[in-house]
Write a protein that holds these residues in place. Sequence first.
Motif, PDB file in Angstrom:
ATOM      1  N   ARG A   2       5.974  40.797  14.308  1.00 50.57           N
ATOM      2  CA  ARG A   2       5.007  41.471  15.165  1.00 50.57           C
ATOM      3  C   ARG A   2       5.204  42.984  15.104  1.00 50.57           C
ATOM      4  O   ARG A   2       6.321  43.458  14.875  1.00 50.57           O
ATOM      5  N   PRO A   3       4.113  43.756  15.326  1.00 55.21           N
ATOM      6  CA  PRO A   3       4.234  45.225  15.270  1.00 55.21           C
ATOM      7  C   PRO A   3       5.346  45.758  16.172  1.00 55.21           C
ATOM      8  O   PRO A   3       6.085  46.648  15.804  1.00 55.21           O
ATOM      9  N   ARG A   4       5.463  45.144  17.362  1.00 54.25           N
ATOM     10  CA  ARG A   4       6.491  45.630  18.292  1.00 54.25           C
ATOM     11  C   ARG A   4       7.890  45.391  17.707  1.00 54.25           C
ATOM     12  O   ARG A   4       8.778  46.218  17.811  1.00 54.25           O
ATOM     13  N   ALA A   7       8.591  47.896  15.081  1.00 53.91           N
ATOM     14  CA  ALA A   7       8.896  49.202  15.683  1.00 53.91           C
ATOM     15  C   ALA A   7      10.295  49.223  16.257  1.00 53.91           C
ATOM     16  O   ALA A   7      11.042  50.189  16.088  1.00 53.91           O
ATOM     17  N   ILE A   8      10.670  48.123  16.925  1.00 55.50           N
ATOM     18  CA  ILE A   8      12.008  48.068  17.521  1.00 55.50           C
ATOM     19  C   ILE A   8      13.062  48.115  16.421  1.00 55.50           C
ATOM     20  O   ILE A   8      14.059  48.828  16.522  1.00 55.50           O
ATOM     21  N   LEU A  11      13.314  51.569  15.273  1.00 49.10           N
ATOM     22  CA  LEU A  11      13.958  52.423  16.263  1.00 49.10           C
ATOM     23  C   LEU A  11      15.468  52.176  16.335  1.00 49.10           C
ATOM     24  O   LEU A  11      16.242  53.063  16.647  1.00 49.10           O
ATOM     25  N   LEU A  12      15.872  50.929  16.029  1.00 51.44           N
ATOM     26  CA  LEU A  12      17.299  50.626  16.054  1.00 51.44           C
ATOM     27  C   LEU A  12      18.059  51.443  15.013  1.00 51.44           C
ATOM     28  O   LEU A  12      19.245  51.708  15.151  1.00 51.44           O
ATOM     29  N   ALA A 162       6.769  62.340  25.957  1.00 55.82           N
ATOM     30  CA  ALA A 162       6.679  61.389  24.852  1.00 55.82           C
ATOM     31  C   ALA A 162       6.092  62.120  23.659  1.00 55.82           C
ATOM     32  O   ALA A 162       5.080  62.805  23.786  1.00 55.82           O
ATOM     33  N   ILE A 164       5.007  62.399  19.424  1.00 56.56           N
ATOM     34  CA  ILE A 164       4.530  61.679  18.243  1.00 56.56           C
ATOM     35  C   ILE A 164       4.865  62.503  17.016  1.00 56.56           C
ATOM     36  O   ILE A 164       4.525  63.698  16.947  1.00 56.56           O
ATOM     37  N   GLN A 165       5.498  61.879  16.048  1.00 59.03           N
ATOM     38  CA  GLN A 165       5.803  62.582  14.801  1.00 59.03           C
ATOM     39  C   GLN A 165       4.498  62.906  14.085  1.00 59.03           C
ATOM     40  O   GLN A 165       3.615  62.054  14.005  1.00 59.03           O
TER      41      GLN A 165
ATOM     42  N   HIS B 191       1.913  54.165  29.085  1.00 56.55           N
ATOM     43  CA  HIS B 191       3.040  55.078  29.298  1.00 56.55           C
ATOM     44  C   HIS B 191       2.732  56.036  30.464  1.00 56.55           C
ATOM     45  O   HIS B 191       3.545  56.197  31.381  1.00 56.55           O
ATOM     46  N   HIS B 201      11.254  58.972  32.100  1.00 56.45           N
ATOM     47  CA  HIS B 201      11.549  58.414  30.774  1.00 56.45           C
ATOM     48  C   HIS B 201      12.827  57.606  30.756  1.00 56.45           C
ATOM     49  O   HIS B 201      13.813  57.958  31.385  1.00 56.45           O
ATOM     50  N   VAL B 205      15.369  52.917  23.705  1.00 58.22           N
ATOM     51  CA  VAL B 205      14.444  53.341  22.648  1.00 58.22           C
ATOM     52  C   VAL B 205      13.285  52.377  22.428  1.00 58.22           C
ATOM     53  O   VAL B 205      12.285  52.739  21.805  1.00 58.22           O
ATOM     54  N   SER B 206      13.399  51.145  22.920  1.00 58.46           N
ATOM     55  CA  SER B 206      12.301  50.193  22.735  1.00 58.46           C
ATOM     56  C   SER B 206      11.343  50.186  23.929  1.00 58.46           C
ATOM     57  O   SER B 206      10.308  49.533  23.893  1.00 58.46           O
ATOM     58  N   TYR B 210      10.073  55.116  26.991  1.00 59.90           N
ATOM     59  CA  TYR B 210      10.901  55.976  26.142  1.00 59.90           C
ATOM     60  C   TYR B 210      10.065  57.186  25.706  1.00 59.90           C
ATOM     61  O   TYR B 210       8.839  57.197  25.867  1.00 59.90           O
ATOM     62  N   THR B 211      10.731  58.193  25.133  1.00 62.35           N
ATOM     63  CA  THR B 211      10.038  59.460  24.870  1.00 62.35           C
ATOM     64  C   THR B 211       9.338  59.547  23.516  1.00 62.35           C
ATOM     65  O   THR B 211       8.773  60.590  23.211  1.00 62.35           O
ATOM     66  N   ASP B 212       9.401  58.515  22.713  1.00 69.84           N
ATOM     67  CA  ASP B 212       8.700  58.583  21.431  1.00 69.84           C
ATOM     68  C   ASP B 212       7.609  57.529  21.351  1.00 69.84           C
ATOM     69  O   ASP B 212       7.790  56.399  21.796  1.00 69.84           O
ATOM     70  N   TYR B 213       6.488  57.923  20.777  1.00 67.05           N
ATOM     71  CA  TYR B 213       5.418  56.968  20.499  1.00 67.05           C
ATOM     72  C   TYR B 213       5.061  57.096  19.024  1.00 67.05           C
ATOM     73  O   TYR B 213       4.830  58.199  18.538  1.00 67.05           O
ATOM     74  N   ALA B 215       2.534  56.886  16.261  1.00 68.47           N
ATOM     75  CA  ALA B 215       1.082  56.814  16.045  1.00 68.47           C
ATOM     76  C   ALA B 215       0.767  55.628  15.146  1.00 68.47           C
ATOM     77  O   ALA B 215       1.620  55.160  14.391  1.00 68.47           O
ATOM     78  N   THR B 219       2.582  49.700  20.107  1.00 71.51           N
ATOM     79  CA  THR B 219       3.874  49.236  20.631  1.00 71.51           C
ATOM     80  C   THR B 219       4.090  49.503  22.118  1.00 71.51           C
ATOM     81  O   THR B 219       4.901  48.838  22.745  1.00 71.51           O
TER      82      THR B 219
END
Lengths: 201, 299
Positions: A2-4, A7-8, A11-12, A162, A164-165, B191, B201, B205-206, B210-213, B215, B219
Motif C-alpha cells: 500500500r502507498p502508506r 511511504a513508511i 521514512l524508516l 510540514a 514538501i521536498q 494534517h 507536530h 515519522v509515520s 509529522y512535519t514532512d509530507y 507530494a 499518506t
Amino acid sequence: MRPRAIAIATLLLVPALVTLSPSAPLSGPAPAEASVSILLSLEEITAASTAVIVGTASEQKSQWEELAGGRRIVTYTKIKVDKTIAGSAGTEVWVRTLGGAVGKLGQAVSGEASLTIGSKSVLFLLKRGDVTMVTGMAQGHYPIKVDEKGISRLKASPDVGAQIQPSGPTIAARDALVGQTLDSAVTAITKVRKALDEKKK
Amino acid sequence: MKRRSKAAAAIVGVGLLAAPAVAQAYCRTANCPSHDGAWQVCVPAETDDCGTMLWWKSRCLGFTLQKDASSQVNLAEAEKTFKAAFDTWMTADCGGGKHPSVTIDYQGPVECDKQEYNKDKTKGNANVFMFRDDSWPYEGTANILALTTVTYNLDTSEIYDADMEINSADIKDFTVGDSNVKYDLLSVVTHETGHYLGLAHSHDVSATMYTDYKAMTTTLRDLTDDDTAAICAAFPPDSPSATCDDEPRHGFAELCGVDQTVEKGCSCSVPSGEGSAAYGLVGLLGLLGLRRRRSQRRS
C-alpha cells in the motif's frame, strides 16, 4: 504494497541518513504548530529576499493590524544587524511576523518564524513598502546555536511546519544550511547571491 | 489559580491520563508566555516543552467553508474533503470501541472570506476555511500550501477560533482523487485539521502530524497509532461533556465582522440608508440562515 506502507518504509530509512548528516545534532524537536509548505532552495529564497543578515532580536511588540482585508495579531521584532550577508538592511530593522499576544488574546500562526528576544539568527528578509518580513516565513529563519566545541552553527526554525521536498534535483535551503557553521553558511549564501547577480547581467 | 485555569488544567490532566498505551511521540500546541505565544507540550516530555496545552471548551465544534471554494476544487468537493478529514479524527479508535469525545459539524458555506476573530461581543464568528484563488496575501510565502491561525485566551488557553487558508493562487496542483495525485488536498487538510483540534507536530515519522509530507502521495489521509493517541488524549472518550454547543464565540456569523451590522448571531448585512424595511428583511434572512445551517447539520 500500500502507498502508506511504501511511504513508511521510505521514512524508516530517513533517520539513518539524518544521523549521518551534520545537521542531526542541531535539528531540534518538532515545532509547536505548522503550515504545509514546499521547501525552497537556497537560490530561490536568496533571490526572493531583499536582504540576508545575521541579527539579534532585541525588542518585540505585538498589535492588531489590518492585513488581507481582515484584522490579525502581528508581532514586530527589532533586529540588531550584526552582519549583512546580501542586500542592505541598515544597522537595525523591525521585522513583522504573523501571530503574537495582545491583551488576553494569543494568536498562533502556523509555519511562521519564531523570533525570541536575545536570539541570534540568519534571516532572509523581504522588504515591501515600510514593512519587512521573513521570506518564506520559518524557512527564512535559521537560529544560531553555539555547539559544545564553541562553534556557531545554524539550526532549523522551531516552527517550520510540514514541508514538501521540491521535485527534481534541487537541494532545499534547509538541507544546505542547517547544521552548517555560520562562516560556511555565510560563504554559501554570498556565493549564491553573486551567481544570481551574474545571471542578471 | 483562577477557576477557568483550574478547569483547563483538569481537562489537560484527564487528557494525559486517558491516553492509550501505545508508543507515543505526539505533541500538543501550548500557550507559552516565554515564547510570546504558542509552543508545545509533548508525550513523552521534551526538554523544551513549555506552557499549557490549548483546548476547546465545547465537545461540539463547527467549521465553515467560504462559499466560493476554488476553481481547482469546487464547493461540493471541498465539503466532502473537509468532512472526510474531520471524520478521520472523530472516528479514531481509542480502544474498547470508543472514539474521541468530539463532534465537528459542518455549518455550511459562508460569505466571509477573511481570517479573523471578532473580539467585539456584538459581532459573531465562524471557523472559516477558505481558498485563496485570486492572490495569496502574505508576500514572500508563495511556497505555503495552507496556513492555520488559532486564536486563544492567554489566561485559560481556551481556543476561541481557528481559520484555515489554502494557497490556491500560487499552488495550482491540488488534487482530490485517488489517481494522478499531486498535492493531495485531503492529506494536507487532515494534517491541518489536526492543528485546528489543538495538535502540534509529532516526532513519529509515520504520523499524519509529522512535519514532512511527500507530494504525489495520499499518506496523510489515515491516522497512525501516534495520531490516535494524540486525539484520544485531547478528547478523552469518557470525559464528561461539560458543554455541547457548536456556536462560535459571540455567536455564529456568516459575514465578516465589518459586514455585520446588526445584533450578534444574526450575521446579516444591511445596505446603508435602507431604513426600517431593510431591518425587517434582515430578520428574515437571519432565520433563513439559521434554518439552512441546521439542515446542513442533519445532512
